[in-house]
Design a protein around this motif. Structure first.
Motif, mmCIF file in Angstrom:
data_model
loop_
_atom_site.group_PDB
_atom_site.id
_atom_site.type_symbol
_atom_site.label_atom_id
_atom_site.label_comp_id
_atom_site.label_asym_id
_atom_site.label_seq_id
_atom_site.Cartn_x
_atom_site.Cartn_y
_atom_site.Cartn_z
ATOM 1 N N TRP A 188 0.825 -1.214 0.000
ATOM 2 C CA TRP A 188 0.000 0.000 0.000
ATOM 3 C C TRP A 188 0.857 1.261 0.000
ATOM 4 O O TRP A 188 0.529 2.242 -0.684
ATOM 5 C CB TRP A 188 -0.960 0.010 1.198
ATOM 6 C CG TRP A 188 -2.137 -0.882 0.964
ATOM 7 C CD1 TRP A 188 -2.404 -2.059 1.580
ATOM 8 C CD2 TRP A 188 -3.198 -0.678 0.023
ATOM 9 N NE1 TRP A 188 -3.567 -2.598 1.088
ATOM 10 C CE2 TRP A 188 -4.077 -1.768 0.124
ATOM 11 C CE3 TRP A 188 -3.485 0.319 -0.900
ATOM 12 C CZ2 TRP A 188 -5.224 -1.881 -0.651
ATOM 13 C CZ3 TRP A 188 -4.636 0.209 -1.673
ATOM 14 C CH2 TRP A 188 -5.481 -0.889 -1.550
ATOM 15 N N ILE A 189 1.940 1.239 0.728
ATOM 16 C CA ILE A 189 2.851 2.394 0.736
ATOM 17 C C ILE A 189 3.473 2.591 -0.640
ATOM 18 O O ILE A 189 3.546 3.717 -1.147
ATOM 19 C CB ILE A 189 3.931 2.231 1.827
ATOM 20 C CG1 ILE A 189 3.284 2.375 3.203
ATOM 21 C CG2 ILE A 189 5.058 3.236 1.647
ATOM 22 C CD1 ILE A 189 4.173 1.941 4.355
ATOM 23 N N ALA A 190 3.888 1.506 -1.279
ATOM 24 C CA ALA A 190 4.480 1.591 -2.625
ATOM 25 C C ALA A 190 3.464 2.116 -3.630
ATOM 26 O O ALA A 190 3.774 2.973 -4.462
ATOM 27 C CB ALA A 190 5.015 0.235 -3.051
ATOM 28 N N TRP A 191 2.219 1.613 -3.559
ATOM 29 C CA TRP A 191 1.173 2.052 -4.486
ATOM 30 C C TRP A 191 0.869 3.535 -4.284
ATOM 31 O O TRP A 191 0.767 4.295 -5.258
ATOM 32 C CB TRP A 191 -0.091 1.224 -4.248
ATOM 33 C CG TRP A 191 -1.208 1.573 -5.168
ATOM 34 C CD1 TRP A 191 -1.426 1.074 -6.412
ATOM 35 C CD2 TRP A 191 -2.251 2.525 -4.928
ATOM 36 N NE1 TRP A 191 -2.547 1.658 -6.950
ATOM 37 C CE2 TRP A 191 -3.075 2.544 -6.067
ATOM 38 C CE3 TRP A 191 -2.567 3.354 -3.858
ATOM 39 C CZ2 TRP A 191 -4.188 3.364 -6.163
ATOM 40 C CZ3 TRP A 191 -3.679 4.169 -3.959
ATOM 41 C CH2 TRP A 191 -4.479 4.165 -5.095
ATOM 42 N N THR A 192 0.747 3.958 -3.042
ATOM 43 C CA THR A 192 0.467 5.365 -2.741
ATOM 44 C C THR A 192 1.608 6.262 -3.190
ATOM 45 O O THR A 192 1.383 7.343 -3.758
ATOM 46 C CB THR A 192 0.211 5.546 -1.232
ATOM 47 O OG1 THR A 192 -0.871 4.688 -0.849
ATOM 48 C CG2 THR A 192 -0.118 6.972 -0.889
ATOM 49 N N THR A 193 2.828 5.822 -2.983
ATOM 50 C CA THR A 193 3.999 6.590 -3.412
ATOM 51 C C THR A 193 4.043 6.706 -4.935
ATOM 52 O O THR A 193 4.296 7.791 -5.470
ATOM 53 C CB THR A 193 5.292 5.940 -2.883
ATOM 54 O OG1 THR A 193 5.209 5.881 -1.455
ATOM 55 C CG2 THR A 193 6.521 6.721 -3.296
ATOM 56 N N ALA A 194 3.782 5.601 -5.626
ATOM 57 C CA ALA A 194 3.776 5.626 -7.094
ATOM 58 C C ALA A 194 2.705 6.583 -7.615
ATOM 59 O O ALA A 194 2.945 7.366 -8.541
ATOM 60 C CB ALA A 194 3.554 4.221 -7.652
ATOM 61 N N PHE A 195 1.517 6.552 -7.005
ATOM 62 C CA PHE A 195 0.460 7.466 -7.412
ATOM 63 C C PHE A 195 0.865 8.912 -7.160
ATOM 64 O O PHE A 195 0.679 9.778 -8.023
ATOM 65 C CB PHE A 195 -0.853 7.172 -6.678
ATOM 66 C CG PHE A 195 -1.859 8.265 -6.866
ATOM 67 C CD1 PHE A 195 -2.563 8.364 -8.047
ATOM 68 C CD2 PHE A 195 -2.060 9.227 -5.899
ATOM 69 C CE1 PHE A 195 -3.463 9.399 -8.246
ATOM 70 C CE2 PHE A 195 -2.952 10.263 -6.079
ATOM 71 C CZ PHE A 195 -3.663 10.345 -7.262
ATOM 72 N N ALA A 196 1.426 9.185 -5.985
ATOM 73 C CA ALA A 196 1.823 10.558 -5.635
ATOM 74 C C ALA A 196 2.880 11.082 -6.612
ATOM 75 O O ALA A 196 2.811 12.247 -7.042
ATOM 76 C CB ALA A 196 2.349 10.609 -4.207
#
Length: 70
Positions: free
Chosen positions: A6-14
């Motif tokens: 979830w952290i990786a996905w959120t970071t990629a989106f940001a």
């Protein structure tokens, strides 16, 4: 493990959204794509579908988080 995903996905989106905001091109931010997908500028039905979906999801998610239900 899931927290890292979830952290990786959120970071990629940001990162993707920041790049889209910085380059000032049309139709590359999440907001612009959602408007186009639901045709919110030209369709009352699209606006209604988006609003119902957004408020429905937001309400469910708030209850889900606050009451710890699935």
């Amino acid at each position: 493990m899931w927290a890292a995903i979830w952290i990786a996905w959120t970071t990629a989106f940001a990162i993707a959204e920041a790049i889209a905001l910085a380059n000032k091109r049309d139709e590359d931010t999440l907001s612009e794509n959602v408007r186009r997908l639901f045709r919110t500028r030209t369709s009352r039905v699209g606006r209604a579908v988006f609003a119902i979906g957004w408020f429905g999801f937001s309400g469910w998610f708030a209850l889900h988080i606050l009451t710890e239900t699935t």
